[in-house]
Design a protein around this motif. Structure first.
Motif, PDB file in Angstrom:
ATOM      1  N   ALA A 258      29.967  36.306  31.421  1.00 15.43           N
ATOM      2  CA  ALA A 258      30.492  36.674  32.524  1.00 15.43           C
ATOM      3  C   ALA A 258      31.660  37.296  33.585  1.00 15.43           C
ATOM      4  O   ALA A 258      32.395  37.161  32.718  1.00 15.43           O
ATOM      5  N   ARG A 259      31.015  39.167  33.662  1.00 18.33           N
ATOM      6  CA  ARG A 259      32.764  39.854  33.673  1.00 18.33           C
ATOM      7  C   ARG A 259      33.152  39.065  35.356  1.00 18.33           C
ATOM      8  O   ARG A 259      32.424  38.862  35.865  1.00 18.33           O
ATOM      9  N   PHE A 260      34.436  39.325  34.605  1.00 14.25           N
ATOM     10  CA  PHE A 260      35.140  39.176  36.694  1.00 14.25           C
ATOM     11  C   PHE A 260      36.674  39.513  36.061  1.00 14.25           C
ATOM     12  O   PHE A 260      36.523  40.290  34.952  1.00 14.25           O
ATOM     13  N   SER A 261      37.143  39.927  37.230  1.00 15.70           N
ATOM     14  CA  SER A 261      38.589  40.965  36.942  1.00 15.70           C
ATOM     15  C   SER A 261      39.872  39.750  37.024  1.00 15.70           C
ATOM     16  O   SER A 261      39.686  39.149  38.403  1.00 15.70           O
ATOM     17  N   LEU A 262      40.924  40.057  36.504  1.00 13.75           N
ATOM     18  CA  LEU A 262      42.054  39.992  37.054  1.00 13.75           C
ATOM     19  C   LEU A 262      42.608  40.441  38.003  1.00 13.75           C
ATOM     20  O   LEU A 262      43.388  41.479  37.731  1.00 13.75           O
ATOM     21  N   LEU A 263      43.171  39.220  39.110  1.00 13.05           N
ATOM     22  CA  LEU A 263      44.181  40.555  40.167  1.00 13.05           C
ATOM     23  C   LEU A 263      45.443  39.828  40.362  1.00 13.05           C
ATOM     24  O   LEU A 263      45.253  39.167  40.751  1.00 13.05           O
ATOM     25  N   GLN A 264      46.001  40.525  39.740  1.00 17.99           N
ATOM     26  CA  GLN A 264      47.973  39.892  40.621  1.00 17.99           C
ATOM     27  C   GLN A 264      48.285  41.005  41.975  1.00 17.99           C
ATOM     28  O   GLN A 264      49.115  42.769  41.850  1.00 17.99           O
TER      29      GLN A 264
END
Length: 267
Positions: A258-264
């Motif tokens: 499952a693809r997802f993005s991490l965001l700071q």
């Protein structure tokens, strides 16, 4: 990004009810429910409690005791893409699904009742990107935003924005605002003047193995550290940490893909 995470108050608690058209929940269907809980629990600090079982075993992820996401288990014989799915709020899921059909989309599941929690449907837009519709009853959706471990942003990755944006405008009442650039096809979507999501047109650069899809971004305190942690936990890094207009981000997958993005996010 404060607008994009928009329903959070100063304490990070979400509004009691999400306005129609706004992203209100994210859910993931996997084959290994226990292993997936372990992965996200280690990555985001989530704890879990049972949720409605209409579509099979299902748990809700909690952060500081507040619901932030859902994870369900696919039947062994169902070989569907493993992907995070955003749900958009609706006051009338039946009426919204009828609009989806009239606008060239597909209704794959529902509308159906999820016990006393509410009513749901799972649909796809004309390009094939999957999304959910949620009509809240007892379960209002994401109850905490703006802190590490919570959904921060949703972005549709597709071939080109123009035609598909018209679909979402009609179905959910979005207003659009294009980012002026000769070589960048990017449109932000708004509800009542608040930015709630975006559409990125990638043309032929769209990954052929994935096709058009919604990408969920999760807030983290440190993108570099969280990305390294994904790898340690058995996930994969598709795009290394880099700076963007939203903040420092990376794109990863969990162990099931499952693809997802991490965001700071930028302060």
């Amino acid at each position: 990004m404060t607008e994009a995470r928009g329903s959070a108050g100063s304490s990070g608690e979400a509004e009691a009810r999400h306005a129609p058209g706004t992203p209100c929940w994210v859910s993931l269907m996997v084959h290994g429910l226990d292993a997936t809980q372990e992965f996200y629990g280690e990555l985001f600090g989530w704890e879990f409690q049972p949720g409605p079982q209409q579509l099979g075993p299902y748990v809700r992820a909690l952060l500081d005791g507040k619901e932030v996401a859902g994870i369900g288990q696919l039947p062994p014989d169902r070989h569907l893409p493993i992907a995070w799915t955003p749900y958009f709020a609706s006051d009338d899921v039946h009426g919204t699904t009828e609009t989806v059909r009239l606008c060239g989309g597909t209704v794959g599941v529902g509308p159906l009742d999820a016990a006393e929690a509410g009513r749901l449907a799972i649909c796809s837009d004309p390009s094939g990107a999957v999304f959910g519709i949620w009509q809240a009853a007892a379960h209002l959706g994401i109850a905490l935003t703006g802190v590490p471990g919570t959904p921060a942003w949703n972005e549709l990755i597709t071939f080109e924005s123009a035609s598909v944006v018209k679909f979402y405008e009609t179905v959910f009442g979005f207003e659009q605002e294009a980012v002026a650039s000769a070589d960048f096809d990017y449109v932000t979507l708004h509800i009542a003047g608040r930015t709630v999501a975006a559409v990125l047109g990638m043309g032929q650069a769209l990954p052929r193995d994935r096709g058009p899809h919604w990408m969920t971004f999760f807030e983290v305190a440190d993108t570099d550290e969280a990305t390294a942690r994904v790898y340690e936990l058995g996930g994969h890094v598709l795009r290394q940490p880099h700076d963007s207009a939203l903040g420092r981000m990376s794109t990863v997958t969990d162990p099931e893909g499952a693809r997802f993005s991490l965001l700071q996010s930028k302060a």
